[in-house]
Design an enzyme around this catalytic site. Sequence first.
Site, PDB file in Angstrom:
ATOM      1  N   LYS A  44       0.831  -1.214   0.000  1.00 27.63           N
ATOM      2  CA  LYS A  44       0.000   0.000   0.000  1.00 27.63           C
ATOM      3  C   LYS A  44       0.866   1.264   0.000  1.00 27.63           C
ATOM      4  CE  LYS A  44      -3.140  -0.279   3.448  1.00 27.63           C
ATOM      5  NZ  LYS A  44      -3.864  -0.808   4.625  1.00 27.63           N
ATOM      6  N   LYS A  46       2.471   2.249   2.569  1.00 27.06           N
ATOM      7  CA  LYS A  46       2.180   2.868   3.864  1.00 27.06           C
ATOM      8  C   LYS A  46       3.191   2.400   4.905  1.00 27.06           C
ATOM      9  CE  LYS A  46      -1.840   3.966   6.662  1.00 27.06           C
ATOM     10  NZ  LYS A  46      -3.290   4.063   6.641  1.00 27.06           N
TER      11      LYS A  46
HETATM   12  N1  C2G Z   1     -10.887   6.164  10.176  1.00 26.05           N
HETATM   13  C1  C2G Z   1     -11.939   6.929  10.673  1.00 26.05           C
HETATM   14  N2  C2G Z   1     -11.681   8.102  11.288  1.00 26.05           N
HETATM   15  C2  C2G Z   1     -10.408   8.546  11.429  1.00 26.05           C
HETATM   16  C3  C2G Z   1      -9.323   7.765  10.952  1.00 26.05           C
HETATM   17  C4  C2G Z   1      -9.600   6.562  10.319  1.00 26.05           C
HETATM   18  O1  C2G Z   1     -13.118   6.539  10.551  1.00 26.05           O
HETATM   19  N3  C2G Z   1     -10.189   9.717  12.050  1.00 26.05           N
HETATM   20  C5  C2G Z   1     -11.202   4.900   9.496  1.00 26.05           C
HETATM   21  C6  C2G Z   1     -10.756   4.903   8.047  1.00 26.05           C
HETATM   22  O2  C2G Z   1     -11.721   5.560   7.238  1.00 26.05           O
HETATM   23  C7  C2G Z   1     -10.663   3.412   7.741  1.00 26.05           C
HETATM   24  C8  C2G Z   1     -10.292   2.805   9.106  1.00 26.05           C
HETATM   25  O3  C2G Z   1     -10.507   3.826  10.095  1.00 26.05           O
HETATM   26  O4  C2G Z   1     -11.938   2.888   7.351  1.00 26.05           O
HETATM   27  C9  C2G Z   1      -8.857   2.347   9.165  1.00 26.05           C
HETATM   28  O5  C2G Z   1      -8.034   3.420   8.795  1.00 26.05           O
HETATM   29  P1  C2G Z   1      -6.523   3.050   8.378  1.00 26.05           P
HETATM   30  O6  C2G Z   1      -5.910   2.214   9.449  1.00 26.05           O
HETATM   31  O7  C2G Z   1      -5.842   4.283   7.917  1.00 26.05           O
HETATM   32  O8  C2G Z   1      -6.804   2.079   7.139  1.00 26.05           O
HETATM   33  P2  C2G Z   1      -6.206   2.183   5.666  1.00 26.05           P
HETATM   34  O9  C2G Z   1      -4.721   2.269   5.737  1.00 26.05           O
HETATM   35  O10 C2G Z   1      -6.981   3.201   4.964  1.00 26.05           O
HETATM   36  O11 C2G Z   1      -6.500   0.697   5.095  1.00 26.05           O
HETATM   37  O12 C2G Z   1      -8.185  -2.477   2.045  1.00 26.05           O
HETATM   38  C10 C2G Z   1      -8.502  -1.315   2.799  1.00 26.05           C
HETATM   39  C11 C2G Z   1      -7.269  -0.775   3.478  1.00 26.05           C
HETATM   40  O13 C2G Z   1      -6.614  -1.799   4.189  1.00 26.05           O
HETATM   41  C12 C2G Z   1      -7.653   0.361   4.422  1.00 26.05           C
END
Ligand code: C2G
Length: 129
Positions: A44, A46
């Site tokens: 990703k 990340k």
């Molecule tokens: N999230 C949220 N509010 C925030 C931060 C994050 O609702 N202030 C939600 C994001 O929208 C996401 C979830 O928490 O649905 C997880 O966020 P991340 O750990 O950043 O996930 P990400 O790296 O976007 O991975 O296949 C999908 C990916 O694996 C998603």
Amino acid sequence: GKIVITYGTFDLFHIGHLRLFERAKEYGDKLIVAVSTDEFNSVKGKKVLIPYEQRAEIVKSIRCVDIVIPEMSWEQKVEDVNKHHVDTLIMGKDWEGQFDELKRFCEVVYLDRTQDISTTRLKSSLKKL
Ligand code: C2G
């Protein structure tokens, strides 16, 4: 009962992640959380601070989370939905529209993100300490 799934990295676990889990759980009776592995996070593009095992253990300890599985690829969602008989896939709105092809298999819901918190912000505030 109805089964809900959500996917994410959940690095530096914070209230935004918790609030997402709690709102996702309202859509069903069982919540599955697929936690991105360290290898998939590099796919990703990340960087993660906390290793997968610890991120998964923290997520597993959350009261409203029932099952934790590893997320190892973009493509596994269809098999996850079928294997676990998922009724609803839920993601935060930053992913709006990205998983609509899964609407053939289950309900897809994008929820508002929690304001003013993110792993990126936490990292930058920590740097200022
Ligand atoms: N999230 C949220 N509010 C925030 C931060 C994050 O609702 N202030 C939600 C994001 O929208 C996401 C979830 O928490 O649905 C997880 O966020 P991340 O750990 O950043 O996930 P990400 O790296 O976007 O991975 O296949 C999908 C990916 O694996 C998603």
